[in-house]
Design a protein around this motif. Sequence first.
Motif, mmCIF file in Angstrom:
data_model
loop_
_atom_site.group_PDB
_atom_site.id
_atom_site.type_symbol
_atom_site.label_atom_id
_atom_site.label_comp_id
_atom_site.label_asym_id
_atom_site.label_seq_id
_atom_site.Cartn_x
_atom_site.Cartn_y
_atom_site.Cartn_z
ATOM 1 N N ALA A 91 43.288 103.554 7.806
ATOM 2 C CA ALA A 91 43.470 104.991 7.639
ATOM 3 C C ALA A 91 43.678 105.360 6.174
ATOM 4 C CB ALA A 91 44.650 105.467 8.475
ATOM 5 N N GLN A 92 44.422 104.535 5.442
ATOM 6 C CA GLN A 92 44.634 104.792 4.020
ATOM 7 C C GLN A 92 43.322 104.725 3.245
ATOM 8 O OE1 GLN A 92 47.540 101.800 3.016
ATOM 9 N NE2 GLN A 92 49.279 103.118 3.481
ATOM 10 N N ALA A 93 42.419 103.858 3.689
ATOM 11 C CA ALA A 93 41.156 103.659 2.969
ATOM 12 C C ALA A 93 40.094 104.680 3.361
ATOM 13 C CB ALA A 93 40.622 102.249 3.230
ATOM 14 N N MET A 94 40.238 105.331 4.523
ATOM 15 C CA MET A 94 39.203 106.237 5.014
ATOM 16 C C MET A 94 39.164 107.528 4.213
ATOM 17 S SD MET A 94 39.086 105.922 9.181
ATOM 18 C CE MET A 94 40.433 107.065 9.364
ATOM 19 N N ARG A 95 38.010 108.154 4.264
ATOM 20 C CA ARG A 95 37.829 109.477 3.685
ATOM 21 C C ARG A 95 37.970 110.529 4.783
ATOM 22 N NH1 ARG A 95 32.003 107.585 1.825
ATOM 23 N NH2 ARG A 95 32.149 107.177 4.071
ATOM 24 N N GLU A 96 37.869 111.793 4.398
ATOM 25 C CA GLU A 96 38.052 112.870 5.369
ATOM 26 C C GLU A 96 37.024 112.804 6.486
ATOM 27 O OE1 GLU A 96 38.166 117.794 5.471
ATOM 28 O OE2 GLU A 96 38.046 116.710 3.559
ATOM 29 N N GLN A 97 35.803 112.347 6.184
ATOM 30 C CA GLN A 97 34.727 112.365 7.177
ATOM 31 C C GLN A 97 34.701 111.115 8.060
ATOM 32 O OE1 GLN A 97 34.419 111.999 3.877
ATOM 33 N NE2 GLN A 97 32.477 111.021 3.240
ATOM 34 N N ASP A 98 35.512 110.125 7.759
ATOM 35 C CA ASP A 98 35.509 108.877 8.517
ATOM 36 C C ASP A 98 36.482 108.958 9.695
ATOM 37 O OD1 ASP A 98 33.748 107.886 6.542
ATOM 38 O OD2 ASP A 98 35.458 107.317 5.276
ATOM 39 N N ARG A 99 36.290 108.072 10.682
ATOM 40 C CA ARG A 99 37.111 108.106 11.881
ATOM 41 C C ARG A 99 37.532 106.692 12.294
ATOM 42 N NH1 ARG A 99 37.163 112.456 10.306
ATOM 43 N NH2 ARG A 99 36.703 114.441 11.380
ATOM 44 N N LEU A 100 38.713 106.620 12.938
ATOM 45 C CA LEU A 100 39.260 105.363 13.439
ATOM 46 C C LEU A 100 39.697 105.542 14.877
ATOM 47 C CD1 LEU A 100 40.656 102.517 13.329
ATOM 48 C CD2 LEU A 100 42.644 103.688 12.303
ATOM 49 N N ALA A 101 39.313 104.587 15.730
ATOM 50 C CA ALA A 101 39.875 104.462 17.074
ATOM 51 C C ALA A 101 40.675 103.168 17.104
ATOM 52 C CB ALA A 101 38.772 104.438 18.131
ATOM 53 N N GLY A 149 41.561 96.411 24.347
ATOM 54 C CA GLY A 149 40.580 96.551 23.285
ATOM 55 C C GLY A 149 39.202 96.052 23.661
ATOM 56 N N TYR A 150 39.122 95.021 24.493
ATOM 57 C CA TYR A 150 37.809 94.534 24.907
ATOM 58 C C TYR A 150 37.094 95.576 25.766
ATOM 59 C CZ TYR A 150 39.334 89.888 23.348
ATOM 60 O OH TYR A 150 39.769 88.834 22.596
ATOM 61 N N ALA A 151 37.835 96.216 26.681
ATOM 62 C CA ALA A 151 37.224 97.263 27.497
ATOM 63 C C ALA A 151 36.790 98.439 26.633
ATOM 64 C CB ALA A 151 38.202 97.723 28.573
ATOM 65 N N ALA A 152 37.483 98.661 25.516
ATOM 66 C CA ALA A 152 37.130 99.772 24.626
ATOM 67 C C ALA A 152 35.768 99.577 23.983
ATOM 68 C CB ALA A 152 38.199 99.932 23.548
ATOM 69 N N VAL A 153 35.335 98.326 23.816
ATOM 70 C CA VAL A 153 34.008 98.079 23.256
ATOM 71 C C VAL A 153 32.947 98.737 24.134
ATOM 72 C CG1 VAL A 153 32.289 96.279 22.790
ATOM 73 C CG2 VAL A 153 34.663 95.971 22.047
ATOM 74 N N ARG A 154 33.133 98.656 25.448
ATOM 75 C CA ARG A 154 32.177 99.294 26.356
ATOM 76 C C ARG A 154 32.397 100.801 26.423
ATOM 77 N NH1 ARG A 154 31.325 96.985 32.347
ATOM 78 N NH2 ARG A 154 30.248 95.448 31.069
ATOM 79 N N LEU A 172 36.462 100.766 14.896
ATOM 80 C CA LEU A 172 37.177 100.456 16.126
ATOM 81 C C LEU A 172 38.050 99.239 15.869
ATOM 82 C CD1 LEU A 172 37.805 100.615 19.153
ATOM 83 C CD2 LEU A 172 35.711 99.300 19.585
ATOM 84 N N ASP A 173 39.358 99.402 16.004
ATOM 85 C CA ASP A 173 40.329 98.316 15.868
ATOM 86 C C ASP A 173 40.798 97.984 17.280
ATOM 87 O OD1 ASP A 173 42.421 96.602 15.284
ATOM 88 O OD2 ASP A 173 43.271 97.856 13.698
ATOM 89 N N THR A 174 40.376 96.825 17.800
ATOM 90 C CA THR A 174 40.579 96.537 19.221
ATOM 91 C C THR A 174 41.991 96.068 19.552
ATOM 92 O OG1 THR A 174 39.823 94.245 19.027
ATOM 93 C CG2 THR A 174 38.147 95.930 19.505
#
Length: 285
Positions: free
Chosen positions: A104-114, A143-148, A38-40
């Motif tokens: 995103a460049q560092a992630m693998r196929e199974q990883d996820r980013l919000a 981004g702070y609300a996204a933590v919840r 999670l990138d806030t």
Amino acid sequence: MNYRHAFHAGNHADVLKHVVLLAVLDALKRKPAPFFVLDTHAGRGRYLLSAEESRRTAEADDGIGRLYGQPDPPAAVRDYLQAVAADNPVGALLAYPGSPLLIAQAMREQDRLAACELQAEEAAALKRLFDHDPRVAVHARDGYAAVRALLPPRADGNTFARGLVLIDPPYEAQDAEYPQVLAALREGLQRWPTASWAVWYPIKQRRSLASFFREAAALPVRSAFLAELLVRPDDSPLRLNGSGMLLLNPPWQLDQALTPALPFLRDALGEAGAESRLHWLKTGD
């Protein structure tokens, strides 16, 4: 909020933040199980260094511009420079990848980013950047609300046990920002206690951060440390003398990866009186 990261992309603070960020992701990738990030405060994802905003401040010249091409960097710095080079396939340093693009460049196929971005124009650019990447969800929201709202993370019917939350706010009003950061950490740790957490913070005068460090050390985490880079003494009258990353529940041996990187960055980017440090706030039992 009036902050635009385009004025600061690729400066010494970005260098430190992204060296640490990629070192965390490298540690997470040592295990095959998927992870979630999670990138806030994600920004627009890519910044052109020839743009008016970047040239007006020229901060990248004393950051990535000074570091690019340095011989024999430590592994963590080498990995970062390779990631920046991957976004500049022509060989010249034309663009600087922000944190969501590096993730995103560092992630693998199974990883996820919000990736969360509150400013409408920046969020729209971020959506365009990842329009065809199903691993990345862009949220035009606070981004702070996204933590919840987004933790504990679930995607594709799965719940993620491992991952990272990156909190990188603009600190336009620092007296208000640090309480928000700490509140997000307290709630987030309750919702996703197995995650690693990385918080970027500016250093103008380090003594002003003492209460923030005390409260961070009291959080319910197994371990916590600071990775800091000051490019000039912290009593300099200039606005930003350095920055740091607060790491909570850091991956195993992350400190060992950063130990040689920090003095290398100090020597490459610093002026007289520059310093770096890795300081433990809490060590695991």
